[in-house]
Design a protein around this motif. Structure first.
Motif, PDB file in Angstrom:
ATOM      1  N   ASN A 153     -16.466 -70.711 115.270  1.00 38.80           N
ATOM      2  CA  ASN A 153     -16.661 -71.604 114.127  1.00 38.80           C
ATOM      3  C   ASN A 153     -17.998 -71.372 113.427  1.00 38.80           C
ATOM      4  O   ASN A 153     -18.835 -72.270 113.304  1.00 38.80           O
ATOM      5  N   GLU A 154     -18.183 -70.146 112.960  1.00 38.32           N
ATOM      6  CA  GLU A 154     -19.436 -69.769 112.290  1.00 38.32           C
ATOM      7  C   GLU A 154     -19.157 -69.157 110.910  1.00 38.32           C
ATOM      8  O   GLU A 154     -19.835 -68.226 110.490  1.00 38.32           O
ATOM      9  N   GLU A 155     -18.165 -69.673 110.206  1.00 37.50           N
ATOM     10  CA  GLU A 155     -17.752 -69.075 108.933  1.00 37.50           C
ATOM     11  C   GLU A 155     -18.891 -69.012 107.912  1.00 37.50           C
ATOM     12  O   GLU A 155     -18.975 -68.081 107.121  1.00 37.50           O
ATOM     13  N   GLU A 156     -19.792 -69.985 107.922  1.00 35.12           N
ATOM     14  CA  GLU A 156     -20.860 -70.032 106.917  1.00 35.12           C
ATOM     15  C   GLU A 156     -21.921 -68.957 107.148  1.00 35.12           C
ATOM     16  O   GLU A 156     -22.486 -68.417 106.196  1.00 35.12           O
ATOM     17  N   SER A 157     -22.190 -68.643 108.412  1.00 39.92           N
ATOM     18  CA  SER A 157     -23.301 -67.736 108.722  1.00 39.92           C
ATOM     19  C   SER A 157     -22.910 -66.263 108.725  1.00 39.92           C
ATOM     20  O   SER A 157     -23.784 -65.393 108.617  1.00 39.92           O
ATOM     21  N   LEU A 158     -21.628 -65.943 108.845  1.00 41.81           N
ATOM     22  CA  LEU A 158     -21.207 -64.555 109.047  1.00 41.81           C
ATOM     23  C   LEU A 158     -21.570 -63.619 107.889  1.00 41.81           C
ATOM     24  O   LEU A 158     -22.068 -62.509 108.133  1.00 41.81           O
ATOM     25  N   PRO A 159     -21.316 -63.980 106.636  1.00 37.98           N
ATOM     26  CA  PRO A 159     -21.695 -63.064 105.552  1.00 37.98           C
ATOM     27  C   PRO A 159     -23.185 -62.741 105.530  1.00 37.98           C
ATOM     28  O   PRO A 159     -23.586 -61.587 105.352  1.00 37.98           O
ATOM     29  N   GLU A 160     -24.020 -63.779 105.716  1.00 37.59           N
ATOM     30  CA  GLU A 160     -25.469 -63.569 105.711  1.00 37.59           C
ATOM     31  C   GLU A 160     -25.900 -62.709 106.895  1.00 37.59           C
ATOM     32  O   GLU A 160     -26.752 -61.824 106.763  1.00 37.59           O
ATOM     33  N   LEU A 161     -25.302 -62.946 108.059  1.00 38.46           N
ATOM     34  CA  LEU A 161     -25.648 -62.171 109.252  1.00 38.46           C
ATOM     35  C   LEU A 161     -25.294 -60.697 109.080  1.00 38.46           C
ATOM     36  O   LEU A 161     -26.119 -59.808 109.362  1.00 38.46           O
ATOM     37  N   CYS A 162     -24.092 -60.420 108.607  1.00 40.54           N
ATOM     38  CA  CYS A 162     -23.667 -59.027 108.439  1.00 40.54           C
ATOM     39  C   CYS A 162     -24.502 -58.298 107.394  1.00 40.54           C
ATOM     40  O   CYS A 162     -24.861 -57.123 107.572  1.00 40.54           O
ATOM     41  N   ALA A 163     -24.826 -59.000 106.306  1.00 36.16           N
ATOM     42  CA  ALA A 163     -25.663 -58.385 105.271  1.00 36.16           C
ATOM     43  C   ALA A 163     -27.054 -58.074 105.821  1.00 36.16           C
ATOM     44  O   ALA A 163     -27.638 -57.016 105.525  1.00 36.16           O
ATOM     45  N   TRP A 164     -27.578 -58.964 106.631  1.00 39.37           N
ATOM     46  CA  TRP A 164     -28.900 -58.774 107.231  1.00 39.37           C
ATOM     47  C   TRP A 164     -28.884 -57.579 108.195  1.00 39.37           C
ATOM     48  O   TRP A 164     -29.760 -56.716 108.160  1.00 39.37           O
ATOM     49  N   ILE A 165     -27.868 -57.510 109.042  1.00 41.36           N
ATOM     50  CA  ILE A 165     -27.743 -56.382 109.975  1.00 41.36           C
ATOM     51  C   ILE A 165     -27.639 -55.069 109.202  1.00 41.36           C
ATOM     52  O   ILE A 165     -28.289 -54.067 109.545  1.00 41.36           O
ATOM     53  N   GLU A 166     -26.836 -55.076 108.147  1.00 38.91           N
ATOM     54  CA  GLU A 166     -26.647 -53.853 107.357  1.00 38.91           C
ATOM     55  C   GLU A 166     -27.963 -53.385 106.738  1.00 38.91           C
ATOM     56  O   GLU A 166     -28.264 -52.188 106.713  1.00 38.91           O
ATOM     57  N   ARG A 167     -28.779 -54.317 106.252  1.00 35.53           N
ATOM     58  CA  ARG A 167     -30.071 -53.941 105.674  1.00 35.53           C
ATOM     59  C   ARG A 167     -30.973 -53.293 106.716  1.00 35.53           C
ATOM     60  O   ARG A 167     -31.626 -52.278 106.449  1.00 35.53           O
ATOM     61  N   VAL A 168     -30.988 -53.854 107.915  1.00 37.61           N
ATOM     62  CA  VAL A 168     -31.876 -53.357 108.973  1.00 37.61           C
ATOM     63  C   VAL A 168     -31.456 -51.966 109.432  1.00 37.61           C
ATOM     64  O   VAL A 168     -32.289 -51.051 109.530  1.00 37.61           O
ATOM     65  N   VAL A 169     -30.173 -51.775 109.726  1.00 40.64           N
ATOM     66  CA  VAL A 169     -29.731 -50.475 110.252  1.00 40.64           C
ATOM     67  C   VAL A 169     -29.805 -49.398 109.170  1.00 40.64           C
ATOM     68  O   VAL A 169     -30.101 -48.230 109.456  1.00 40.64           O
ATOM     69  N   THR A 170     -29.564 -49.772 107.921  1.00 35.35           N
ATOM     70  CA  THR A 170     -29.665 -48.800 106.831  1.00 35.35           C
ATOM     71  C   THR A 170     -31.114 -48.365 106.637  1.00 35.35           C
ATOM     72  O   THR A 170     -31.401 -47.177 106.442  1.00 35.35           O
ATOM     73  N   LYS A 174     -38.524 -58.559 125.999  1.00 38.57           N
ATOM     74  CA  LYS A 174     -39.233 -58.445 124.725  1.00 38.57           C
ATOM     75  C   LYS A 174     -39.288 -59.818 124.067  1.00 38.57           C
ATOM     76  O   LYS A 174     -38.268 -60.506 123.962  1.00 38.57           O
ATOM     77  N   VAL A 175     -40.474 -60.214 123.646  1.00 45.29           N
ATOM     78  CA  VAL A 175     -40.607 -61.469 122.907  1.00 45.29           C
ATOM     79  C   VAL A 175     -39.924 -61.308 121.552  1.00 45.29           C
ATOM     80  O   VAL A 175     -40.204 -60.355 120.817  1.00 45.29           O
ATOM     81  N   VAL A 176     -39.004 -62.222 121.241  1.00 46.75           N
ATOM     82  CA  VAL A 176     -38.240 -62.124 119.994  1.00 46.75           C
ATOM     83  C   VAL A 176     -38.374 -63.426 119.213  1.00 46.75           C
ATOM     84  O   VAL A 176     -38.721 -64.478 119.765  1.00 46.75           O
ATOM     85  N   GLU A 177     -38.074 -63.330 117.945  1.00 43.99           N
ATOM     86  CA  GLU A 177     -38.155 -64.502 117.067  1.00 43.99           C
ATOM     87  C   GLU A 177     -36.964 -65.425 117.304  1.00 43.99           C
ATOM     88  O   GLU A 177     -35.824 -64.984 117.406  1.00 43.99           O
ATOM     89  N   HIS A 178     -37.263 -66.703 117.400  1.00 35.93           N
ATOM     90  CA  HIS A 178     -36.199 -67.712 117.455  1.00 35.93           C
ATOM     91  C   HIS A 178     -36.221 -68.485 116.149  1.00 35.93           C
ATOM     92  O   HIS A 178     -37.250 -69.011 115.737  1.00 35.93           O
ATOM     93  N   ARG A 179     -35.084 -68.536 115.470  1.00 38.73           N
ATOM     94  CA  ARG A 179     -35.016 -69.166 114.159  1.00 38.73           C
ATOM     95  C   ARG A 179     -34.259 -70.482 114.249  1.00 38.73           C
ATOM     96  O   ARG A 179     -33.395 -70.669 115.102  1.00 38.73           O
ATOM     97  N   LYS A 180     -34.596 -71.389 113.367  1.00 39.76           N
ATOM     98  CA  LYS A 180     -33.889 -72.664 113.321  1.00 39.76           C
ATOM     99  C   LYS A 180     -32.443 -72.439 112.910  1.00 39.76           C
ATOM    100  O   LYS A 180     -32.135 -71.560 112.107  1.00 39.76           O
ATOM    101  N   ARG A 181     -31.554 -73.253 113.498  1.00 44.33           N
ATOM    102  CA  ARG A 181     -30.145 -73.174 113.125  1.00 44.33           C
ATOM    103  C   ARG A 181     -29.985 -73.566 111.656  1.00 44.33           C
ATOM    104  O   ARG A 181     -30.472 -74.621 111.230  1.00 44.33           O
ATOM    105  N   LYS A 182     -29.301 -72.710 110.908  1.00 48.15           N
ATOM    106  CA  LYS A 182     -29.131 -72.941 109.478  1.00 48.15           C
ATOM    107  C   LYS A 182     -27.798 -73.603 109.160  1.00 48.15           C
ATOM    108  O   LYS A 182     -27.688 -74.416 108.248  1.00 48.15           O
ATOM    109  N   TYR A 183     -26.748 -73.230 109.924  1.00 46.00           N
ATOM    110  CA  TYR A 183     -25.415 -73.770 109.690  1.00 46.00           C
ATOM    111  C   TYR A 183     -24.821 -74.273 111.004  1.00 46.00           C
ATOM    112  O   TYR A 183     -25.157 -73.787 112.080  1.00 46.00           O
TER     113      TYR A 183
END
Length: 314
Positions: free
Chosen positions: A11-28, A193-202
């Motif tokens: 049940n994460e329909e709102e976050s998926l487009p933003e997540l995939c776009a973010w991953i694509e930017r990083v790997v590219t 590895k210390v990683v960033e924890h972000r506030k839940r957006k959706y």
């Protein structure tokens, strides 16, 4: 392929487009060849439709949908089966894990030679009493039992060598103990590895108090199976012998007491029933050990061992 990013979701329909776009930017930006494997764990919203839409725009995105909710461990297990990248990275779908961590995690696997790297959300944004205190206690207990020095076993952001994820099976609530599973499989170089924890957006969190109870039960299971899965008689036989011997010694004490003081009836003394109970329990433990050995010796994986290298043998 450089990286496989495995994303379990519910049940994460709102976050998926933003997540995939973010991953694509990083790997590219880092010139990684990649795949994104999204496992829909029986969502009741439009998450699967979103995955299918994202797939039409980016063929690196792959999806798998469960018929019902099986849990995060099942989702990760299926994602691991499908993964093909040299480095496998897992992250949650709620945007609390940052894709910007992907290059650093991959570097620790590829360049520093770690088998597994676990994220540590040192600074958290969900430090509630109901979550923070039980989590600290859970991590402390797991460190003591497993002897693995990690601060955050339950962090969803982790990186693995491909061989690691192909060598373990994740089930029940075992996703919390993947480092322990990897250690028992023979992968010893486990880093953090210390990683960033972000506030839940959706959306809202999918976990409640029951995860801690289930987590400790699974920790007991994985510790036992890891040590004694192929030799259960060594566990049950050891305790059975101790209990049976204690009961036998108590009976000997009663017999000697009867010889010294014939007027006392053995069966009128509480020690008699304690000794009898101990001998019965010891016998049952022995029987459990024998049954465990029979099951172990007839299981398909009884002689399955991970072999790291060969020379002169095909």
């Amino acid at each position: 392929m450089d990286v496989s990013i495995v994303v379990p979701l519910l049940n994460e329909e709102e976050s998926l487009p933003e997540l995939c776009a973010w991953i694509e930017r990083v790997v590219t930006a880092n010139n990684f060849s990649y795949e994104i494997i999204m496992i829909d764990d029986g969502s009741t919203d439009n998450s699967w439709q979103v995955v299918e839409e994202l797939r039409t725009k980016n063929r690196h995105i792959k999806g798998l949908r469960f018929q019902r909710n099986y849990g995060k461990s099942a989702a990760l297990n299926e994602g691991f089966k499908a993964a093909q990248g040299n480095v496998v990275i897992t992250m949650d779908a709620d945007l609390q894990d940052s894709p910007d961590e992907i290059p650093g995690l991959r570097k620790m696997i590829v360049e520093e030679g770690f088998d597994l790297v676990s994220g540590w959300k040192k600074k958290r944004y969900d430090n509630t009493l109901t979550k923070n205190i039980p989590s600290k206690f859970f991590n402390w207990a797991t460190r003591r039992i497993s002897k693995i020095c990690l601060h955050d076993f339950n962090c969803g952001l982790k990186a693995y060598k491909l061989k690691v994820v192909k060598s373990i099976e994740v089930y029940g609530e075992m996703h919390r103990y993947i480092p322990v599973l990897a250690k028992w499989a023979g992968f010893k170089k486990i880093g953090e590895k210390v990683v960033e924890h972000r506030k839940r957006k959706y959306g809202t969190t999918k976990f409640g108090w029951e995860r801690f109870v289930n987590g400790f039960l699974d920790l007991a299971s994985i510790t036992f199976v890891g040590k004694y899965g192929k030799r259960p008689m060594h566990f049950f036989g050891l305790f059975g012998s101790g209990v049976l011997l204690t009961g036998f010694l108590l009976f000997m004490y009663l017999i000697i007491s009867k010889v010294i003081e014939p007027e006392y009836a053995i069966t009128n003394r509480p020690v008699f029933y304690i000794a009898l109970t101990l001998m019965i329990i010891g016998t049952l433990l022995f029987i459990a050990g024998f049954l465990g050995e029979l099951i172990s010796r007839n299981s398909p994986g009884r002689n399955h061992y991970l072999i790291e290298k060969k020379t002169g043998i095909e």
